[in-house]
Write an enzyme that holds these catalytic residues in place. Structure first.
Site, PDB file in Angstrom:
ATOM      1  N   GLY A 163       0.836  -1.202   0.000  1.00  0.00           N
ATOM      2  CA  GLY A 163       0.000   0.000   0.000  1.00  0.00           C
ATOM      3  C   GLY A 163       0.868   1.249   0.000  1.00  0.00           C
ATOM      4  O   GLY A 163       2.102   1.172  -0.099  1.00  0.00           O
ATOM      5  N   VAL A 182       1.544   3.758   2.490  1.00  0.00           N
ATOM      6  CA  VAL A 182       2.493   3.897   3.604  1.00  0.00           C
ATOM      7  C   VAL A 182       3.406   2.667   3.683  1.00  0.00           C
ATOM      8  O   VAL A 182       4.627   2.787   3.862  1.00  0.00           O
ATOM      9  CB  VAL A 182       1.754   4.084   4.956  1.00  0.00           C
ATOM     10  CG1 VAL A 182       2.745   4.105   6.117  1.00  0.00           C
ATOM     11  CG2 VAL A 182       0.928   5.360   4.961  1.00  0.00           C
ATOM     12  N   ASN A 213      -2.927  -8.313   0.248  1.00  0.00           N
ATOM     13  CA  ASN A 213      -3.920  -9.000  -0.608  1.00  0.00           C
ATOM     14  C   ASN A 213      -4.242  -8.164  -1.851  1.00  0.00           C
ATOM     15  O   ASN A 213      -5.128  -8.526  -2.622  1.00  0.00           O
ATOM     16  CB  ASN A 213      -5.209  -9.298   0.173  1.00  0.00           C
ATOM     17  CG  ASN A 213      -5.991  -8.044   0.520  1.00  0.00           C
ATOM     18  OD1 ASN A 213      -5.503  -6.929   0.326  1.00  0.00           O
ATOM     19  ND2 ASN A 213      -7.201  -8.209   1.031  1.00  0.00           N
ATOM     20  N   ASP A 252      -4.391 -12.738   2.596  1.00  0.00           N
ATOM     21  CA  ASP A 252      -5.388 -11.894   3.256  1.00  0.00           C
ATOM     22  C   ASP A 252      -5.283 -12.161   4.753  1.00  0.00           C
ATOM     23  O   ASP A 252      -5.413 -13.314   5.182  1.00  0.00           O
ATOM     24  CB  ASP A 252      -6.783 -12.262   2.728  1.00  0.00           C
ATOM     25  CG  ASP A 252      -7.824 -11.230   3.141  1.00  0.00           C
ATOM     26  OD1 ASP A 252      -7.852 -10.875   4.341  1.00  0.00           O
ATOM     27  OD2 ASP A 252      -8.581 -10.772   2.277  1.00  0.00           O
ATOM     28  N   ASN A 269      -5.384 -12.472  14.192  1.00  0.00           N
ATOM     29  CA  ASN A 269      -4.458 -13.447  13.606  1.00  0.00           C
ATOM     30  C   ASN A 269      -3.005 -13.020  13.782  1.00  0.00           C
ATOM     31  O   ASN A 269      -2.136 -13.833  14.102  1.00  0.00           O
ATOM     32  CB  ASN A 269      -4.749 -13.628  12.107  1.00  0.00           C
ATOM     33  CG  ASN A 269      -6.008 -14.459  11.875  1.00  0.00           C
ATOM     34  OD1 ASN A 269      -6.316 -15.342  12.683  1.00  0.00           O
ATOM     35  ND2 ASN A 269      -6.721 -14.179  10.804  1.00  0.00           N
ATOM     36  N   TYR A 323     -14.710   1.260   9.839  1.00  0.00           N
ATOM     37  CA  TYR A 323     -13.276   1.580   9.955  1.00  0.00           C
ATOM     38  C   TYR A 323     -12.954   2.045  11.387  1.00  0.00           C
ATOM     39  O   TYR A 323     -12.082   1.488  12.037  1.00  0.00           O
ATOM     40  CB  TYR A 323     -12.950   2.679   8.947  1.00  0.00           C
ATOM     41  CG  TYR A 323     -11.497   3.096   8.904  1.00  0.00           C
ATOM     42  CD1 TYR A 323     -10.526   2.272   8.318  1.00  0.00           C
ATOM     43  CD2 TYR A 323     -11.083   4.325   9.403  1.00  0.00           C
ATOM     44  CE1 TYR A 323      -9.194   2.671   8.241  1.00  0.00           C
ATOM     45  CE2 TYR A 323      -9.761   4.733   9.329  1.00  0.00           C
ATOM     46  CZ  TYR A 323      -8.813   3.896   8.740  1.00  0.00           C
ATOM     47  OH  TYR A 323      -7.494   4.306   8.671  1.00  0.00           O
ATOM     48  N   LYS A 357     -10.957  -0.238  13.992  1.00  0.00           N
ATOM     49  CA  LYS A 357      -9.635   0.163  14.502  1.00  0.00           C
ATOM     50  C   LYS A 357      -9.653   0.279  16.028  1.00  0.00           C
ATOM     51  O   LYS A 357      -8.662  -0.006  16.697  1.00  0.00           O
ATOM     52  CB  LYS A 357      -9.215   1.494  13.876  1.00  0.00           C
ATOM     53  CG  LYS A 357      -8.856   1.407  12.392  1.00  0.00           C
ATOM     54  CD  LYS A 357      -7.483   0.782  12.186  1.00  0.00           C
ATOM     55  CE  LYS A 357      -7.018   0.906  10.745  1.00  0.00           C
ATOM     56  NZ  LYS A 357      -5.682   0.338  10.528  1.00  0.00           N
TER      57      LYS A 357
END
Ligand code: NAD
Ligand code: UDP
Length: 311
Positions: A11, A13, A33, A57, A98, A144, A148
């Protein structure tokens, strides 16, 4: 030198973080992913013997041997995280669980990329880490924001119950090269629109504020905090200059020399009115001091988008 896992490494960042960790001599496992990230963001690292790219993922468990984990996997643009809100929530909750499990098994330290969105539409300004926030738990941003927040909870519970070594940072709006032109966030949108001569889509009257951090300043803070002792966080990272969205639009027009018009769009639901980090804790803990002013960071980002357009 360590073996470091960066989730979301392809991504915006994540790719800068991978690049910096390779430069510092570490072995980097970049996991993604490719939901919002792109292989091209890390294409220049593929030839490095200490760099590996893994398609995975994080909603599914994975077995790897690592010493540090930066958990950045999660779409960050409102447009993308709202496109599939259940996947967003699963990524933050199941995915973080995970990775905390992986940290527990390997003894790795895990740094969680949390967000200023945990403060919601803040009633305290600027926002210190002690502020508990004003999030609408059933709104369109909740997948989101609440995801988070739950991820932060999981980090602290894995620390209390399983002694997992955790670090939590709350990132404020960060921009720079390798943002996806179709990402939908304000800096990339305005620059791409200005360069194409399209209308600049300003939501509302543009009086809402954000504090924009250039990506290399954020990456420095992330690495310094990951390698510091005695504080788990959460700690704010960003830049504490505060600008209205209208000021940002004007600056982008000035720096690109574009003749685009600014047009007003309806204000999205639950869009925070003011946002600016209180950086006192980051300064105290790691001497954090963002170095790149908005004008300079925007120039570098505009050059990136020009190169992308011309290629
Ligand atoms: P980005 O969308 O460019 O990067 C996120 C990366 O995670 C992408 O490469 C995407 O493909 C990957 N990803 C998403 N879901 C995944 C999954 N389930 N499994 C594996 N990979 C997955 O966004 P970014 O700006 O680089 O943000 C990186 C992290 O920093 C995110 O966790 C985001 O929430 C956090 N953050 C960023 C900002 C910002 O302004 N850039 C602000 C606050 C927090
Ligand atoms: N915004 C805008 N035009 C755009 C995209 C965003 O005016 O094309 C506004 C958005 O409504 C918000 C601010 O810019 O007030 C920052 O939006 P962004 O999506 O970058 O991140 P946020 O901080 O809202 O998560």
């Amino acid at each position: 030198m360590k073996t470091v896992l960066v989730t979301g490494g392809a991504g915006f960042v994540g790719s800068h973080l991978c690049e910096r960790l390779i430069k510092d001599g570490h072995t980097v496992l970049c996991l993604d992913n490719f939901h919002t990230g792109r292989k091209s963001n890390v294409a220049h690292l593929l030839g490095e013997s200490r760099f590996e790219l893994i398609r995975h993922d994080i909603i599914e468990p994975i077995r790897l041997e690592v010493e540090q984990i930066y958990n950045l996997a999660c779409p960050a643009s409102p447009e993308h995280y709202q496109a599939n809100p259940i996947q967003t929530m699963k990524t933050s909750v199941l995915g973080t669980m995970n990775l905390l499990g992986l940290a527990k098994r390997t003894g790795a330290r895990l740094l969680q990329a949390s967000t200023s969105e945990v403060y919601g539409d803040p009633e305290v300004h600027p926002q210190p880490e002690s502020y508990r926030g004003n999030v609408n738990p059933i709104g369109i941003r909740a997948c989101y924001d609440e995801g988070k927040r739950a991820a932060e909870t999981l980090c602290f519970d894995y620390n209390r119950f399983h002694e997992v070594d955790i670090k939590v940072i709350r990132i404020f709006n960060t921009y720079g090269p390798r943002m996806d032109p179709a990402d939908g966030r304000v800096v990339s949108n305005f620059i791409v629109q200005a360069l194409r001569g399209n209308d600049i889509t300003m939501n509302g009257d543009g009086s809402q504020t954000r504090s924009f951090c250039y990506v290399t300043d954020l990456v420095q803070g992330m690495i310094d905090f990951m390698n510091s002792e005695n504080h788990k966080g959460p700690v704010n990272l960003g830049n504490d200059g505060e600008f209205t969205v209208k000021q940002l639009a004007d600056l982008v027009l000035e720096l690109t020399g574009s003749k685009s018009r600014i047009v007003q769009k309806p204000m999205p639901l639950d869009d925070p009115t003011r946002r600016k980090p209180d950086l006192t804790l980051a300064r105290t803990l790691i001497g954090y001091k963002p170095a790149v002013p908005l004008r300079e960071g925007l120039e570098k980002t505009i050059n990136y988008f020009k190169t992308l357009r011309d290629s």
